[in-house]
Design a protein around this motif. Sequence first.
Motif, PDB file in Angstrom:
ATOM      1  N   PHE A 194      11.218 -22.349  35.821  1.00 29.33           N
ATOM      2  CA  PHE A 194      10.531 -21.074  35.655  1.00 29.33           C
ATOM      3  C   PHE A 194      11.456 -19.906  35.982  1.00 29.33           C
ATOM      4  N   SER A 195      11.024 -18.727  35.586  1.00 30.43           N
ATOM      5  CA  SER A 195      11.738 -17.494  35.906  1.00 30.43           C
ATOM      6  C   SER A 195      10.733 -16.363  36.001  1.00 30.43           C
ATOM      7  N   THR A 196      10.738 -15.655  37.142  1.00 34.84           N
ATOM      8  CA  THR A 196       9.834 -14.508  37.334  1.00 34.84           C
ATOM      9  C   THR A 196      10.564 -13.177  37.224  1.00 34.84           C
ATOM     10  N   ASP A 197      11.899 -13.205  37.217  1.00 33.63           N
ATOM     11  CA  ASP A 197      12.744 -12.004  37.205  1.00 33.63           C
ATOM     12  C   ASP A 197      12.696 -11.254  38.536  1.00 33.63           C
ATOM     13  N   ILE A 198      12.044 -11.826  39.545  1.00 30.66           N
ATOM     14  CA  ILE A 198      12.006 -11.213  40.879  1.00 30.66           C
ATOM     15  C   ILE A 198      12.882 -12.054  41.805  1.00 30.66           C
ATOM     16  N   LYS A 199      13.933 -11.427  42.303  1.00 35.76           N
ATOM     17  CA  LYS A 199      14.954 -12.123  43.082  1.00 35.76           C
ATOM     18  C   LYS A 199      14.360 -12.842  44.291  1.00 35.76           C
ATOM     19  N   ASP A 200      13.380 -12.232  44.947  1.00 36.09           N
ATOM     20  CA  ASP A 200      12.788 -12.829  46.143  1.00 36.09           C
ATOM     21  C   ASP A 200      12.189 -14.204  45.863  1.00 36.09           C
ATOM     22  N   PHE A 201      11.757 -14.430  44.642  1.00 35.38           N
ATOM     23  CA  PHE A 201      11.156 -15.714  44.270  1.00 35.38           C
ATOM     24  C   PHE A 201      12.158 -16.643  43.605  1.00 35.38           C
ATOM     25  N   ASP A 202      12.937 -16.095  42.671  1.00 33.67           N
ATOM     26  CA  ASP A 202      13.818 -16.928  41.859  1.00 33.67           C
ATOM     27  C   ASP A 202      15.014 -17.470  42.629  1.00 33.67           C
ATOM     28  N   ASP A 203      15.302 -16.912  43.802  1.00 33.43           N
ATOM     29  CA  ASP A 203      16.464 -17.369  44.566  1.00 33.43           C
ATOM     30  C   ASP A 203      16.167 -18.584  45.448  1.00 33.43           C
ATOM     31  N   ILE A 204      14.910 -18.762  45.837  1.00 32.28           N
ATOM     32  CA  ILE A 204      14.673 -19.788  46.866  1.00 32.28           C
ATOM     33  C   ILE A 204      13.465 -20.706  46.634  1.00 32.28           C
ATOM     34  N   TYR A 205      12.455 -20.269  45.939  1.00 30.59           N
ATOM     35  CA  TYR A 205      11.206 -21.038  45.909  1.00 30.59           C
ATOM     36  C   TYR A 205      11.204 -22.144  44.853  1.00 30.59           C
ATOM     37  N   ILE A 206      10.749 -23.329  45.261  1.00 31.18           N
ATOM     38  CA  ILE A 206      10.397 -24.394  44.331  1.00 31.18           C
ATOM     39  C   ILE A 206       8.940 -24.760  44.622  1.00 31.18           C
ATOM     40  N   LEU A 207       8.217 -25.236  43.621  1.00 33.77           N
ATOM     41  CA  LEU A 207       6.800 -25.542  43.786  1.00 33.77           C
ATOM     42  C   LEU A 207       6.553 -27.032  43.610  1.00 33.77           C
ATOM     43  N   GLY A 208       5.781 -27.584  44.546  1.00 28.98           N
ATOM     44  CA  GLY A 208       5.461 -29.011  44.492  1.00 28.98           C
ATOM     45  C   GLY A 208       4.152 -29.303  45.205  1.00 28.98           C
ATOM     46  N   ASP A 209       3.965 -30.562  45.529  1.00 27.20           N
ATOM     47  CA  ASP A 209       2.717 -31.028  46.139  1.00 27.20           C
ATOM     48  C   ASP A 209       2.638 -30.595  47.605  1.00 27.20           C
ATOM     49  N   ILE A 210       1.485 -30.021  47.991  1.00 27.73           N
ATOM     50  CA  ILE A 210       1.284 -29.575  49.373  1.00 27.73           C
ATOM     51  C   ILE A 210       1.291 -30.749  50.354  1.00 27.73           C
ATOM     52  N   LYS A 211       0.994 -31.949  49.874  1.00 29.37           N
ATOM     53  CA  LYS A 211       0.946 -33.120  50.759  1.00 29.37           C
ATOM     54  C   LYS A 211       2.321 -33.449  51.334  1.00 29.37           C
ATOM     55  N   HIS A 212       3.393 -33.052  50.642  1.00 33.46           N
ATOM     56  CA  HIS A 212       4.744 -33.245  51.198  1.00 33.46           C
ATOM     57  C   HIS A 212       4.917 -32.391  52.452  1.00 33.46           C
ATOM     58  N   VAL A 213       4.505 -31.139  52.392  1.00 38.85           N
ATOM     59  CA  VAL A 213       4.617 -30.245  53.547  1.00 38.85           C
ATOM     60  C   VAL A 213       3.746 -30.752  54.689  1.00 38.85           C
ATOM     61  N   GLN A 214       2.552 -31.232  54.373  1.00 41.27           N
ATOM     62  CA  GLN A 214       1.652 -31.757  55.408  1.00 41.27           C
ATOM     63  C   GLN A 214       2.263 -32.964  56.103  1.00 41.27           C
ATOM     64  N   ARG A 215       2.895 -33.845  55.359  1.00 41.48           N
ATOM     65  CA  ARG A 215       3.531 -35.027  55.954  1.00 41.48           C
ATOM     66  C   ARG A 215       4.748 -34.644  56.783  1.00 41.48           C
ATOM     67  N   LEU A 216       5.565 -33.723  56.238  1.00 45.15           N
ATOM     68  CA  LEU A 216       6.760 -33.306  56.962  1.00 45.15           C
ATOM     69  C   LEU A 216       6.396 -32.641  58.294  1.00 45.15           C
ATOM     70  N   ASN A 217       5.299 -31.882  58.308  1.00 42.50           N
ATOM     71  CA  ASN A 217       4.855 -31.207  59.532  1.00 42.50           C
ATOM     72  C   ASN A 217       3.900 -32.043  60.372  1.00 42.50           C
ATOM     73  N   LYS A 218       3.612 -33.260  59.898  1.00 41.85           N
ATOM     74  CA  LYS A 218       2.690 -34.174  60.588  1.00 41.85           C
ATOM     75  C   LYS A 218       1.302 -33.547  60.741  1.00 41.85           C
ATOM     76  N   TRP A 219       0.859 -32.919  59.648  1.00 42.22           N
ATOM     77  CA  TRP A 219      -0.485 -32.340  59.583  1.00 42.22           C
ATOM     78  C   TRP A 219      -1.414 -33.322  58.890  1.00 42.22           C
ATOM     79  N   ASP A 220      -2.712 -33.166  59.151  1.00 41.78           N
ATOM     80  CA  ASP A 220      -3.683 -33.936  58.380  1.00 41.78           C
ATOM     81  C   ASP A 220      -4.015 -33.196  57.088  1.00 41.78           C
ATOM     82  N   SER A 221      -4.875 -33.786  56.283  1.00 42.38           N
ATOM     83  CA  SER A 221      -5.176 -33.218  54.966  1.00 42.38           C
ATOM     84  C   SER A 221      -5.991 -31.932  55.039  1.00 42.38           C
ATOM     85  N   LEU A 222      -6.546 -31.611  56.219  1.00 46.78           N
ATOM     86  CA  LEU A 222      -7.349 -30.406  56.384  1.00 46.78           C
ATOM     87  C   LEU A 222      -6.548 -29.235  56.962  1.00 46.78           C
ATOM     88  N   THR A 223      -5.246 -29.443  57.140  1.00 43.06           N
ATOM     89  CA  THR A 223      -4.384 -28.390  57.691  1.00 43.06           C
ATOM     90  C   THR A 223      -3.465 -27.860  56.596  1.00 43.06           C
TER      91      THR A 223
END
Length: 411
Positions: A194-223
Motif C-alpha cells: 500500500f501507499s498513503t503518501d503520508i511519510k508518518d505511515f509509509d515509513d514504518i507501519y505494516i498491518l497484520g493480525d491483532i492476535k500476533h500482538v496479543q501473543r507477543l505481549n502475553k495478552w488474552d483475546s479481550l485485551t
Amino acid sequence: MNFSWWFAKKIAFGKSSKNNLSTTIIRIGQLAVAIGIMVALITLSTGIGARKGIKQKLADFNGHITIKPYNSNQSFNSDSLSIQQDFYPIFTSIPEVTHVQAIALKSGIIRTPDNFSGIVLKGVGTDYDVQRFDSYLVKGRFPNIEKTKISDEVVLPQKIANELHLDVDSSFVTYFLQDTGKPIYRRFKVTGIFSTDIKDFDDIYILGDIKHVQRLNKWDSLTIGSFELFTNNVEKIDQTANKVNEYIDFQLYAQSATSSFTQINDWIEIFDTNIFVVLFIMLLVVIINMIMVLLILILERTHSIGLLKTLGSTNWRVRKIFIYYSIFIMIPGLFFGNLIGISLLLIQKYFKVIKLPAENYYLSVAPVHLDLTQILLLNLSAILISAVVLIFPSYLIAKISPSQAMKINEI
C-alpha cells in the motif's frame, strides 16, 4: 417595472452598445471578471480538496478518533486496554460515530539477507474496515483475518517493500524485543502493498493480525491497545472527539486525528490561509476593474446622464442604472469563467493530469472538491460585493449637472 433595471438592461444588451467605445471597455471588464472567478474557483476547489484529502488519509489509516488509556505512553507500543467497553462494537450514544474497531501496536525490526528496517506492526481484527483501506492498496489484497485462527499475512508500505526488495507472496522475518530483553521472531507473508503518501505511515507501519500482538505481549483475546473511531464528517472530528471524551470512562481519553498529527494539521491550515489570500486578491482585482469600467462608462455617457436628469430622474435612480449596467457586464464574464474553471477542474478530477510531490504535499495528485453550494456562494458574493462597492464611484453622477452635460455634447 423598475425603471433603472429596465434601462440598464436596454443599454447593456441593446444594439446601440455594440458599436461604440463601450464595447471595448465591456469586453475588457468581462475578461477580467472571467479570469478572476476562474482563478478563485480553482483555488477554492483545490485548496478545500487538499485539506479534505489529507484529513481523510489521516482518518482512513489511523481512525478519525483514537481512544487510549489515559496514562498511555508515547512509544509505538500499545498499552493494554479491555475490549469490553460500553461503546464497543457500536457507539450508540453518539450518532456521529459510524464505526468502531480495535487495534494494537508492536514495534519490531524486519530482517532480510540484504537489509533491515524498523517497523510497527499494527494488529487489526475482524472488525477492521477493510473497504476504507482498499483505496490505498497498490497491489495485492488485504490479509484474511479470522476470529479463531491466527493469520501470518500482512500488507507492507511500498517504501519498505522497495527498500527490502519484497513483493506480494514474499516472506520475511520480523524480530520483536520483549521486556526481558530477549527477541522473539515471527515470519510473515506479504499479501499486499500500500501507499498513503503520508511519510508518518509509509515509513514504518505494516498491518497484520491483532492476535500476533496479543501473543507477543502475553495478552488474552479481550485485551487490545486502543480503539479507532470513524465519524460521518471528517471536518468535525475535533468536536466529536470532545463529545466522546464526555462519554467514555475517566481512565480513557479520545484524541482526534488532527490533534495526533499536529505538524500535518499545521500544514492543512496553510491551505485555509492560501485560499483566503487568493480569493481576496482576485476579488480585489475584479472590483478595481469594475470600478474603472464604471467610471469610463459614466464619462462616455455624460450626455445620457444629463438627459435623464433633465427628464426628471434623481441622482440615485441614475446611479442605480449604471450599477445595474455594471452587474450586467459581469454576468457573461462570470458564466465563461465558471465554464472554463469547472471544465479544468473536472479534467483534473477524472484524468488526474497534474501530479504533486507526495513527500511535500502528502498527496500524489492535485485534489479537486466541487461543491455546487460553494460555487453559487462564490459567484453571488462577487456580484453582491461588487454592487455594494460600485455605489461609491457612482457618486460621480451626482456631480454632473444637466446643463454641463448638454454643453459637453454640443462641443
